[in-house]
Design a protein around this motif. Sequence first.
Motif, PDB file in Angstrom:
ATOM      1  N   THR A   1      17.093 -18.552 -15.610  1.00  0.00           N
ATOM      2  CA  THR A   1      17.629 -18.748 -16.698  1.00  0.00           C
ATOM      3  C   THR A   1      17.348 -17.599 -17.939  1.00  0.00           C
ATOM      4  OG1 THR A   1      15.686 -20.352 -17.063  1.00  0.00           O
ATOM      5  CG2 THR A   1      17.704 -20.768 -17.084  1.00  0.00           C
ATOM      6  N   ARG A   2      15.846 -16.855 -16.752  1.00  0.00           N
ATOM      7  CA  ARG A   2      14.930 -15.582 -17.454  1.00  0.00           C
ATOM      8  C   ARG A   2      14.757 -14.763 -16.355  1.00  0.00           C
ATOM      9  NH1 ARG A   2      10.003 -13.596 -20.033  1.00  0.00           N
ATOM     10  NH2 ARG A   2       8.797 -15.168 -18.364  1.00  0.00           N
ATOM     11  N   VAL A   3      14.600 -13.238 -15.816  1.00  0.00           N
ATOM     12  CA  VAL A   3      13.719 -12.290 -15.101  1.00  0.00           C
ATOM     13  C   VAL A   3      13.420 -11.667 -15.805  1.00  0.00           C
ATOM     14  CG1 VAL A   3      15.026 -10.432 -13.490  1.00  0.00           C
ATOM     15  CG2 VAL A   3      16.171 -12.990 -13.929  1.00  0.00           C
ATOM     16  N   TRP A   4      12.376 -11.497 -15.240  1.00  0.00           N
ATOM     17  CA  TRP A   4      11.333 -10.716 -15.921  1.00  0.00           C
ATOM     18  C   TRP A   4      10.199 -10.403 -14.926  1.00  0.00           C
ATOM     19  CZ3 TRP A   4       5.938 -12.008 -16.418  1.00  0.00           C
ATOM     20  CH2 TRP A   4       5.286 -13.052 -16.019  1.00  0.00           C
ATOM     21  N   LEU A   5       9.437  -9.319 -15.919  1.00  0.00           N
ATOM     22  CA  LEU A   5       8.290  -8.365 -14.689  1.00  0.00           C
ATOM     23  C   LEU A   5       7.077  -7.848 -15.267  1.00  0.00           C
ATOM     24  CD1 LEU A   5       9.684  -5.935 -15.498  1.00  0.00           C
ATOM     25  CD2 LEU A   5      11.309  -5.874 -14.102  1.00  0.00           C
ATOM     26  N   ARG A   6       6.576  -7.426 -15.029  1.00  0.00           N
ATOM     27  CA  ARG A   6       5.591  -6.939 -16.103  1.00  0.00           C
ATOM     28  C   ARG A   6       5.140  -4.820 -14.911  1.00  0.00           C
ATOM     29  NH1 ARG A   6       2.574 -11.760 -14.360  1.00  0.00           N
ATOM     30  NH2 ARG A   6       1.727 -12.960 -15.674  1.00  0.00           N
ATOM     31  N   THR A   7       5.070  -4.531 -15.895  1.00  0.00           N
ATOM     32  CA  THR A   7       4.423  -2.768 -15.786  1.00  0.00           C
ATOM     33  C   THR A   7       3.701  -2.383 -16.136  1.00  0.00           C
ATOM     34  OG1 THR A   7       6.065  -0.398 -15.437  1.00  0.00           O
ATOM     35  CG2 THR A   7       6.629  -1.624 -17.526  1.00  0.00           C
ATOM     36  N   SER A   8       2.802  -1.105 -16.680  1.00  0.00           N
ATOM     37  CA  SER A   8       1.740  -1.226 -17.370  1.00  0.00           C
ATOM     38  C   SER A   8       2.033   0.848 -17.294  1.00  0.00           C
ATOM     39  CB  SER A   8       0.544  -1.451 -17.083  1.00  0.00           C
ATOM     40  OG  SER A   8       0.371  -0.394 -15.204  1.00  0.00           O
ATOM     41  N   SER A   9       0.639   0.999 -18.317  1.00  0.00           N
ATOM     42  CA  SER A   9       0.759   2.700 -18.113  1.00  0.00           C
ATOM     43  C   SER A   9       0.155   3.423 -16.981  1.00  0.00           C
ATOM     44  CB  SER A   9       0.198   3.048 -19.177  1.00  0.00           C
ATOM     45  OG  SER A   9      -1.130   2.309 -19.531  1.00  0.00           O
ATOM     46  N   LEU A  10      -0.075   2.732 -15.987  1.00  0.00           N
ATOM     47  CA  LEU A  10      -0.966   3.716 -14.542  1.00  0.00           C
ATOM     48  C   LEU A  10       0.419   2.889 -13.668  1.00  0.00           C
ATOM     49  CD1 LEU A  10      -3.985   1.315 -13.855  1.00  0.00           C
ATOM     50  CD2 LEU A  10      -4.070   3.349 -14.263  1.00  0.00           C
ATOM     51  N   ASP A  11       1.425   2.731 -14.329  1.00  0.00           N
ATOM     52  CA  ASP A  11       3.247   2.710 -13.876  1.00  0.00           C
ATOM     53  C   ASP A  11       3.781   4.555 -13.023  1.00  0.00           C
ATOM     54  OD1 ASP A  11       4.530   2.176 -11.328  1.00  0.00           O
ATOM     55  OD2 ASP A  11       5.491   0.118 -12.704  1.00  0.00           O
ATOM     56  N   HIS A  12       4.687   4.577 -12.604  1.00  0.00           N
ATOM     57  CA  HIS A  12       5.487   5.838 -12.797  1.00  0.00           C
ATOM     58  C   HIS A  12       5.711   5.883 -14.010  1.00  0.00           C
ATOM     59  CE1 HIS A  12       8.742   8.644 -11.728  1.00  0.00           C
ATOM     60  NE2 HIS A  12       8.095   9.161 -10.557  1.00  0.00           N
TER      61      HIS A  12
ATOM     62  N   ALA B   1       0.781  -1.512   0.237  1.00  0.00           N
ATOM     63  CA  ALA B   1       0.264  -0.032  -0.260  1.00  0.00           C
ATOM     64  C   ALA B   1       0.878   0.917   0.003  1.00  0.00           C
ATOM     65  CB  ALA B   1      -1.243   0.029   1.251  1.00  0.00           C
ATOM     66  N   THR B   2       2.208   1.041   0.715  1.00  0.00           N
ATOM     67  CA  THR B   2       2.583   2.519   0.952  1.00  0.00           C
ATOM     68  C   THR B   2       3.746   3.520  -0.064  1.00  0.00           C
ATOM     69  OG1 THR B   2       3.357   1.996   3.403  1.00  0.00           O
ATOM     70  CG2 THR B   2       4.485   3.674   2.006  1.00  0.00           C
ATOM     71  N   VAL B   3       3.955   1.420  -0.772  1.00  0.00           N
ATOM     72  CA  VAL B   3       5.019   1.732  -2.130  1.00  0.00           C
ATOM     73  C   VAL B   3       3.882   2.261  -3.325  1.00  0.00           C
ATOM     74  CG1 VAL B   3       6.685   1.196  -3.713  1.00  0.00           C
ATOM     75  CG2 VAL B   3       6.466   0.804  -1.500  1.00  0.00           C
ATOM     76  N   GLY B   4       2.513   1.311  -3.106  1.00  0.00           N
ATOM     77  CA  GLY B   4       1.999   1.532  -4.507  1.00  0.00           C
ATOM     78  C   GLY B   4       0.450   1.897  -4.437  1.00  0.00           C
ATOM     79  N   ALA B   5       0.579   2.645  -3.487  1.00  0.00           N
ATOM     80  CA  ALA B   5      -0.945   3.522  -3.674  1.00  0.00           C
ATOM     81  C   ALA B   5      -0.738   4.449  -4.614  1.00  0.00           C
ATOM     82  CB  ALA B   5      -0.933   4.350  -2.459  1.00  0.00           C
ATOM     83  N   ARG B   6       0.540   5.477  -4.792  1.00  0.00           N
ATOM     84  CA  ARG B   6       1.014   6.571  -5.961  1.00  0.00           C
ATOM     85  C   ARG B   6       1.500   6.358  -7.286  1.00  0.00           C
ATOM     86  NH1 ARG B   6       2.177   8.255  -1.157  1.00  0.00           N
ATOM     87  NH2 ARG B   6       2.022  10.487  -0.548  1.00  0.00           N
TER      88      ARG B   6
END
Length: 220
Positions: free
Chosen positions: A157-168, A61-66
Amino acid sequence: MSEAGWRPPPETAHLRVPSVTEWEMEMRDAADLRPAPLPGVEMTFTLAGLPSPDVNRALYATVGARVCWTDRFPWTYEQWRAWVERPELSTWIAMAEGTIAGFFEIEAQPGGDTEIHLVGLTPAFVGRGYGGYLVEQCTRRAWQRGELWALSGGPATRVWLRTSSLDHPNAIATYRRRGFKVAAESTAPKLVPDPRVAPWPLPRDPRAASRRHEEEELIT
């Protein structure tokens, strides 16, 4: 501590964001990781040896609310507990200037896939040049799967993540600068709860415990 005068915020309907772009980003070789500039003060990183649903949900909540991290808002305490107590998940706490500067969650998945589920700074550290270094250190630890954490899970063997246009707004550029590449992209509408109202599910009703205490006082 008294909470006299406090009132819960009104329940807020979901907002339908008509166009949210989501990216899956990946790094297939540890040699592709590019270091970030060092921050102005020392940052330390500690693996949470004792899984805590309370800590993870508070940081979520602290990190993600914004940046509209709201997908876990419906989770119960037991769902949080089941999530953090898995041996394949590691939570890391970043400290700087004597306080929590950020955190990240990494999961060891089958076949060597290693997902960075969450990575972010607490509000006081946003915009101060810490983000790139946090992502670098998170990614380094993802590649150290089987050595520092998930000791029986084998190497990454692979590092991956998801991000979106709602992120910073700088998130995707930060990941690119560290060496991640876009593996998939999609755009669709999304219902997003109001991130200003972060629920705090408890494992039990504290009011019931209070009543039991009052009853015990009457009996004794």
